[in-house]
Design an enzyme around this catalytic site. Structure first.
Site, short mmCIF file in Angstrom:
data_model
loop_
_atom_site.label_atom_id
_atom_site.label_comp_id
_atom_site.label_asym_id
_atom_site.label_seq_id
_atom_site.Cartn_x
_atom_site.Cartn_y
_atom_site.Cartn_z
N GLY A 171 48.27 46.74 46.60
CA GLY A 171 47.58 45.70 47.37
C GLY A 171 46.46 45.07 46.55
O GLY A 171 45.69 44.26 47.05
N GLY A 216 46.96 43.32 43.75
CA GLY A 216 47.42 42.17 42.97
C GLY A 216 48.08 42.50 41.64
O GLY A 216 48.07 41.67 40.73
N SER A 217 48.67 43.69 41.53
CA SER A 217 49.28 44.05 40.24
C SER A 217 50.45 43.12 39.90
O SER A 217 50.65 42.79 38.72
CB SER A 217 49.76 45.51 40.25
OG SER A 217 50.68 45.71 41.29
N ALA A 222 50.96 39.88 40.60
CA ALA A 222 50.51 38.59 40.07
C ALA A 222 49.86 38.79 38.70
O ALA A 222 50.08 38.01 37.77
CB ALA A 222 49.53 37.94 41.03
N ASP A 272 47.10 35.25 45.09
CA ASP A 272 47.01 36.26 44.03
C ASP A 272 47.13 35.62 42.64
O ASP A 272 46.38 35.96 41.73
CB ASP A 272 48.10 37.33 44.20
CG ASP A 272 47.89 38.17 45.45
OD1 ASP A 272 47.09 37.77 46.30
OD2 ASP A 272 48.54 39.23 45.56
#
Ligand code: MEV
Length: 304
Positions: free
Chosen positions: A91, A93-94, A96, A138
């Site tokens: 959660g 943003g890995s 993006a 993101d």
């Protein structure tokens, strides 16, 4: 020659899920990054490895590579290695971050230059391709850094002028599937449009109000708490996330809420002068606390 690009993770401060329906959101880049190192190979193979266990088959990296080849009009075999300072699929943003860092690293290896605006656009295309639906939140934050006010309908991204935001993130240790959670909100909305539309609209109003509060250096805690309640109403909460949220508030956080898609993943607490206490309280509940601060720099090439 190896080229390494990195991009920061993010926390959504206000507006997740509602942003998928065109409402504004506020998100900030965090001082935890993903690093993508790329080297040309002598053949046409693509070999991807990572220190963390990422999603099976690296769909984001592969899609980002394909779109970059198309954009630059060139391609080659590559060795790609991924390293992360925060848990993937948490959660934060890995997806993006890995997408935009891959775009920048590969375009640099190919000798091309892609303006940031287009890196963000390609990152968004990757997310849409892999997940089905994704807002520009993101991909914009990880490309540009800082705190951003996102107006998805107009694809407008404004920097929010804000000083340090003392945050503590609590990770449940279990990834939530953004795709499935976005679909579940959509199903709830289809069954109850008149109710859900009002909730989604209210979340948007919170983001608008929070922008003013942040710019005036005020306390955004109360608005975070209201936003958390509405995310619960959308059905993306979990018992664990709620326990961390309440523990954080009891330990002195001014506000706390789910951050990102929910269903596991992370919560975030706004904890001026109480970061250590709040981190400890989240840990006591079995969560993995991460004291984070806002990162001003988005995607970049690492030198040295
Ligand atoms: C995920 O980080 C945030 C969501 O609003 C989905 C999106 O904006 O694409 C749940």
């Amino acid at each position: 020659m190896t080229v390494t690009a990195s991009a920061p993770g993010k926390v959504i401060l206000f507006g997740e899920h509602a942003v998928v329906y065109g409402e504004p959101a506020i998100a900030g880049a965090i001082d935890k990054r993903i690093y993508v190192s790329v080297e040309k190979r002598g053949d046409n193979e693509m070999n991807i490895s990572s220190s963390h266990e990422l999603r099976d088959g690296y769909p984001y990296v592969k899609a980002a590579a394909e779109l970059t080849f198309e954009y630059i009009g060139d391609g080659c075999g590559l060795d790609i290695n991924i390293d992360s300072e925060f848990p993937p699929a948490s959660g934060l943003g890995s997806s993006a971050a890995v997408s935009v860092a891959t775009v920048l690293a590969i375009s640099t290896v190919l000798g091309g230059k892609i303006p940031k605006e287009d890196i963000a656009r390609l990152g968004h295309m990757v997310e849409k391709k892999v997940q089905g639906a994704a807002s520009i939140t993101d991909s914009s934050v990880t490309t540009l850094g800082g705190v951003l006010f996102i107006k998805p309908k107009l694809e407008i991204v404004e920097a929010v002028n804000v000083r340090e935001i003392p945050l503590v993130v609590g990770y449940t240790g279990k990834a939530g599937s953004t795709k499935e959670l976005v679909e579940s909100v959509n199903a709830l909305r289809e069954n109850n449009p008149e109710v859900l539309d009002a909730i989604i609209h209210s979340i948007g109003r919170i983001a608008v109000k929070a922008k003013g509060v942040l710019e005036e250096g005020g306390d955004m805690g109360e608005l975070m708490n209201i936003n958390h309640g509405l995310l619960e109403a959308l059905g993306v909460g979990t018992e664990k996330l709620s326990r961390y949220v309440y523990a954080a508030r009891e330990a002195g956080a001014a506000g706390a809420k789910i951050t990102g898609a929910g269903g596991g993943g992370c919560m975030a607490a706004y904890a001026p002068n109480r970061q250590d206490e709040v981190a400890h309280a989240i840990e006591e509940e079995g969560g993995l606390p991460l004291i984070v601060s806002i990162e001003d720099e988005g995607v970049r090439i690492e030198t040295g």
